[in-house]
Design a protein around this motif. Structure first.
Motif, PDB file in Angstrom:
ATOM      1  N   PRO A  20     -55.560 -62.347  36.700  1.00 42.94           N
ATOM      2  CA  PRO A  20     -55.524 -60.887  36.822  1.00 42.94           C
ATOM      3  C   PRO A  20     -54.160 -60.414  37.338  1.00 42.94           C
ATOM      4  CG  PRO A  20     -56.749 -61.838  38.651  1.00 42.94           C
ATOM      5  CD  PRO A  20     -56.378 -62.970  37.752  1.00 42.94           C
ATOM      6  N   VAL A  21     -53.127 -60.587  36.516  1.00 45.67           N
ATOM      7  CA  VAL A  21     -51.787 -60.145  36.902  1.00 45.67           C
ATOM      8  C   VAL A  21     -51.291 -59.170  35.838  1.00 45.67           C
ATOM      9  CG1 VAL A  21     -49.408 -60.834  37.365  1.00 45.67           C
ATOM     10  CG2 VAL A  21     -51.289 -62.346  38.026  1.00 45.67           C
ATOM     11  N   ASP A  22     -50.714 -58.055  36.304  1.00 43.17           N
ATOM     12  CA  ASP A  22     -50.152 -57.062  35.384  1.00 43.17           C
ATOM     13  C   ASP A  22     -48.697 -57.470  35.137  1.00 43.17           C
ATOM     14  OD1 ASP A  22     -49.845 -54.889  33.859  1.00 43.17           O
ATOM     15  OD2 ASP A  22     -49.853 -53.421  35.503  1.00 43.17           O
ATOM     16  N   TRP A  23     -48.467 -58.221  34.053  1.00 41.19           N
ATOM     17  CA  TRP A  23     -47.153 -58.837  33.855  1.00 41.19           C
ATOM     18  C   TRP A  23     -46.077 -57.820  33.484  1.00 41.19           C
ATOM     19  CZ3 TRP A  23     -46.307 -63.293  35.880  1.00 41.19           C
ATOM     20  CH2 TRP A  23     -47.369 -64.206  36.018  1.00 41.19           C
ATOM     21  N   THR A  24     -44.973 -57.862  34.220  1.00 40.41           N
ATOM     22  CA  THR A  24     -43.791 -57.075  33.883  1.00 40.41           C
ATOM     23  C   THR A  24     -42.637 -58.061  33.784  1.00 40.41           C
ATOM     24  OG1 THR A  24     -43.215 -56.821  36.207  1.00 40.41           O
ATOM     25  CG2 THR A  24     -44.604 -55.092  35.238  1.00 40.41           C
ATOM     26  N   ALA A  25     -41.492 -57.589  33.280  1.00 39.28           N
ATOM     27  CA  ALA A  25     -40.325 -58.481  33.165  1.00 39.28           C
ATOM     28  C   ALA A  25     -39.966 -59.061  34.528  1.00 39.28           C
ATOM     29  CB  ALA A  25     -39.143 -57.720  32.586  1.00 39.28           C
ATOM     30  N   GLY A  26     -40.024 -58.200  35.546  1.00 41.95           N
ATOM     31  CA  GLY A  26     -39.678 -58.654  36.897  1.00 41.95           C
ATOM     32  C   GLY A  26     -40.610 -59.758  37.376  1.00 41.95           C
ATOM     33  N   ARG A  27     -41.904 -59.589  37.122  1.00 41.44           N
ATOM     34  CA  ARG A  27     -42.879 -60.588  37.590  1.00 41.44           C
ATOM     35  C   ARG A  27     -42.685 -61.905  36.847  1.00 41.44           C
ATOM     36  NH1 ARG A  27     -47.330 -56.323  38.163  1.00 41.44           N
ATOM     37  NH2 ARG A  27     -46.975 -55.701  40.320  1.00 41.44           N
TER      38      ARG A  27
ATOM     39  N   PHE B  54     -39.793 -63.596  38.316  1.00 40.69           N
ATOM     40  CA  PHE B  54     -40.150 -64.193  39.608  1.00 40.69           C
ATOM     41  C   PHE B  54     -40.936 -65.487  39.411  1.00 40.69           C
ATOM     42  CE2 PHE B  54     -43.112 -64.657  43.229  1.00 40.69           C
ATOM     43  CZ  PHE B  54     -42.176 -64.853  44.241  1.00 40.69           C
ATOM     44  N   LEU B  55     -41.834 -65.465  38.407  1.00 45.17           N
ATOM     45  CA  LEU B  55     -42.626 -66.670  38.131  1.00 45.17           C
ATOM     46  C   LEU B  55     -41.720 -67.836  37.753  1.00 45.17           C
ATOM     47  CD1 LEU B  55     -45.389 -68.059  37.697  1.00 45.17           C
ATOM     48  CD2 LEU B  55     -45.329 -67.254  35.341  1.00 45.17           C
ATOM     49  N   VAL B  56     -40.751 -67.556  36.842  1.00 51.81           N
ATOM     50  CA  VAL B  56     -39.841 -68.621  36.400  1.00 51.81           C
ATOM     51  C   VAL B  56     -39.030 -69.144  37.590  1.00 51.81           C
ATOM     52  CG1 VAL B  56     -37.830 -69.150  34.961  1.00 51.81           C
ATOM     53  CG2 VAL B  56     -39.709 -67.766  34.042  1.00 51.81           C
ATOM     54  N   ALA B  57     -38.498 -68.203  38.394  1.00 50.20           N
ATOM     55  CA  ALA B  57     -37.718 -68.608  39.564  1.00 50.20           C
ATOM     56  C   ALA B  57     -38.582 -69.420  40.528  1.00 50.20           C
ATOM     57  CB  ALA B  57     -37.162 -67.379  40.269  1.00 50.20           C
ATOM     58  N   ALA B  58     -39.845 -69.011  40.669  1.00 52.03           N
ATOM     59  CA  ALA B  58     -40.750 -69.709  41.597  1.00 52.03           C
ATOM     60  C   ALA B  58     -41.008 -71.134  41.131  1.00 52.03           C
ATOM     61  CB  ALA B  58     -42.064 -68.948  41.723  1.00 52.03           C
ATOM     62  N   VAL B  59     -41.138 -71.302  39.810  1.00 46.45           N
ATOM     63  CA  VAL B  59     -41.396 -72.644  39.278  1.00 46.45           C
ATOM     64  C   VAL B  59     -40.181 -73.548  39.532  1.00 46.45           C
ATOM     65  CG1 VAL B  59     -41.674 -73.944  37.137  1.00 46.45           C
ATOM     66  CG2 VAL B  59     -43.122 -71.970  37.582  1.00 46.45           C
ATOM     67  N   VAL B  60     -38.988 -73.017  39.275  1.00 44.78           N
ATOM     68  CA  VAL B  60     -37.768 -73.794  39.531  1.00 44.78           C
ATOM     69  C   VAL B  60     -37.660 -74.093  41.029  1.00 44.78           C
ATOM     70  CG1 VAL B  60     -35.250 -73.769  39.428  1.00 44.78           C
ATOM     71  CG2 VAL B  60     -36.589 -72.863  37.518  1.00 44.78           C
TER      72      VAL B  60
END
Lengths: 286, 281
Positions: free
Chosen positions: A156-163, A166-172
């Motif tokens: 249940p996440v409202d995906w935006t470019a910013g999110r 952040f997800l990609v950065a968080a994975v790295v």
């Protein structure tokens, strides 16, 4: 191989001072050579990747069985827990690509292979990390990306470019957090001769606690996994932020938001530590 | 690298006494080898302790939102299971120290084949030694269990007795599955990937960490069809008073696996010895 030798040779011809290629370039060249060597044994390459996928699938099954039996964990349903798991396993896969060879530190030191690393004009850590191509990581990456994509869509996440960024950065960042811990522990090999049980313990902690919303654990354990063994930054903090469960964070929100940066900082520290510990290496004599 | 093909030759005949001595010396070597790397062994103890502590925390957290039992097990049983499961599998499910696979790859298998006792006997004797050497793990595991308050006594005296019998069977099943796995290295040489799959599937399906009773029905059916559950889950389930199909059935299944796996091992070995390639010289 040719890439490494050609440019200094050319530089020498031109009468310039010989400058070795940058560490990053050395790393890339050595990884490419390793990949070439690994793909020579095609059957093993495939089987090992499949083995890695099994490994991950089993740990996901573990979480799945628990959520199946209990319905939810601390109010987190299957999709949410699986989303934490997806971040964790993709980060873990990237960590494997970078740091998988750390598990062989013990035999490299014990057998005196490290002597050679010290004689070559490439950073010993780069040589250790690129010793062989980590074939298991290929399977891990495939598995992680699939799980992460599926759970990210279902969550249940409202995906935006910013999110997404952040997800990609968080994975790295997650990859760097885990690598930092493993690298710091592996550097103990130079004093203890064998640090693999330490690596195993840390790996156990990451595997055991990794997929759970850490807010369900006793607060003391939560802090331990934030400030001593920094697992929380590897999946739980970013997931809680993306899922809008910031009220369950047991640290200030800015710290959780900074998870990717924390990973980079920790890794830089671990690299420094490793280079300091190399001084305690004593050759077994070969 | 030269390679040499060894013709299978019958082992020279020896008296029972010298055979026994040969076997017991293998057991002794198996006991001593792990201790050659003392730090490694000693650091392995805190590893088990940490793991047990971790699972006790995780189980309590998971149970926190649920009063009473889930899948017929309360939080006390779940934690107790983790304590015993990790301890038992830490002792029994040793990864082979000098596995057949690595000896085949490094050419040492040639030395093994010249010994007066058969390869399978050597290997079992060596592994028995390794298991004996890892017995202090029991103290560490149970000690940690006491500290985290997770060590439930067996449900009855009978359960304790059958648990002991079942442990012996579990030891045999565990060693035979590992050996069967190792014997495939005569065909595949490079076994990293298969090995990893094997260890992972073994951990999961043996119930070393997660009791099979939490699994959905279809997954339990898969686990029951595999030998791994007989190497950890069966004795634990007996201890906690819920042997699958009753005690006689549970022990019978273990015995059956010992026969089947033992037969498979000697059959595979009889095929493998014709294929032995000794690397290097």
């Amino acid at each position: 191989m040719a890439d490494l030798t050609r440019s200094p040779a050319r530089a020498a011809e031109a009468g310039e001072a010989i400058r070795p290629p940058s560490t990053l370039r050395q790393f890339a060249v050595l990884v490419r050579i390793g990949l070439k060597a690994a793909t020579q044994y095609r059957a093993n390459f495939v089987l090992t990747s499949v083995g890695a996928i099994c490994y991950e699938a089993v740990s996901l099954a573990f979480v799945g069985v628990i959520v199946h039996a209990f319905g939810s964990i601390g109010g987190w349903g299957f999709v949410e827990v699986a989303f934490v798991y997806g971040i964790r396993s993709t980060g873990h896969a990237l960590h494997g690509l970078l740091s998988g060879q750390l598990w062989s530190t013990e035999s490299v030191v014990r057998r005196g292979e490290f002597d050679r690393y010290l004689l070559r004009p490439v950073d010993p850590l780069v040589q250790l990390l690129t010793r062989q191509f980590q074939v298991t990581a290929v399977g891990d990456v495939v598995f992680g990306v699939v799980v992460l994509s599926v759970t990210a869509v279902a969550a249940p996440v409202d995906w935006t470019a910013g999110r997404v960024a952040f997800l990609v950065a968080a994975v790295v960042g997650s990859a760097f957090v885990e690598s930092a811990v493993m690298l710091a522990l592996a550097s103990a090999t130079f004093r203890l001769l064998d640090a693999s049980p330490l690596l195993s313990v840390a790996d156990r902690v990451f595997v055991t606690f990794g997929p759970y919303p850490l807010s369900v654990l006793p607060r003391a354990v939560g802090y331990l996994l934030t400030f001593v063994l920094p697992l929380a930054y590897a999946a739980f903090f970013p997931a809680a932020i993306l899922l809008g469960r910031t009220d369950e964070l047991f640290v200030p929100t800015w710290l959780a938001l900074a998870s990717p940066a924390v990973g980079l900082l920790l890794y830089a520290g671990a690299v420094r530590l490793f280079h300091r510990q190399i001084r305690h290496y004593s050759s077994p004599g070969h | 690298m030269s390679s040499l093909r060894l013709d299978p030759r019958p082992a020279p005949r020896h008296g029972t006494h010298s055979r026994l001595r040969a076997v017991s010396s293998q057991v002794r070597i198996g006991m001593l080898t792990p201790w050659a790397y003392r730090t490694s062994v000693l650091l392995g103890y805190p590893a088990i302790a940490v793991q047990i502590a971790l699972y006790s925390v995780v189980w309590r957290a998971i149970y926190a939102g649920h009063d009473g039992t889930v899948a017929g097990s309360d939080v006390r049983t779940a934690v107790g299971y983790a304590v015993l499961g990790l301890t038992v599998s830490g002792v029994l499910n040793t990864s082979p120290y000098q596995s057949i696979a690595s000896r085949v790859r490094e050419g040492l298998i040639g030395v093994d084949l010249t010994r007066p006792i058969g390869l399978l006997t050597q290997n079992l004797a060596f592994q028995t030694g390794a298991v004996v050497a890892s017995l202090p793990t029991v103290l560490v595991g149970l000690g940690t269990g006491l500290v985290v308050g997770g060590l439930a006594p067996p449900t009855s005296a009978a359960a304790a007795g059958w648990f002991a019998v079942s442990l012996l069977f579990a030891f045999a099943v565990s060693q035979l599955t590992t050996m069967l796995m190792a014997l495939t290295s005569f065909w595949t040489l490079e076994v990293g990937g298969i090995n990893m799959t094997f260890f992972v599937v073994r951990t999961f399906m043996s119930g070393a960490i997660l009791p099979l009773w939490f699994m959905p029905g279809w997954l339990q059916a898969v686990a029951v069809a595999l030998p791994f559950q007989a190497s950890t889950y069966t004795p634990l389930a007996i201890y906690f008073g819920r042997p699958p199909g009753g005690v006689p059935m549970a022990l019978g299944v273990q015995a059956l696996w010992i026969v089947v796996l033992g037969g498979l091992c000697s059959w595979v070995w009889s095929r493998a010895r014709h294929r032995v390639v000794v690397q290097g010289g």
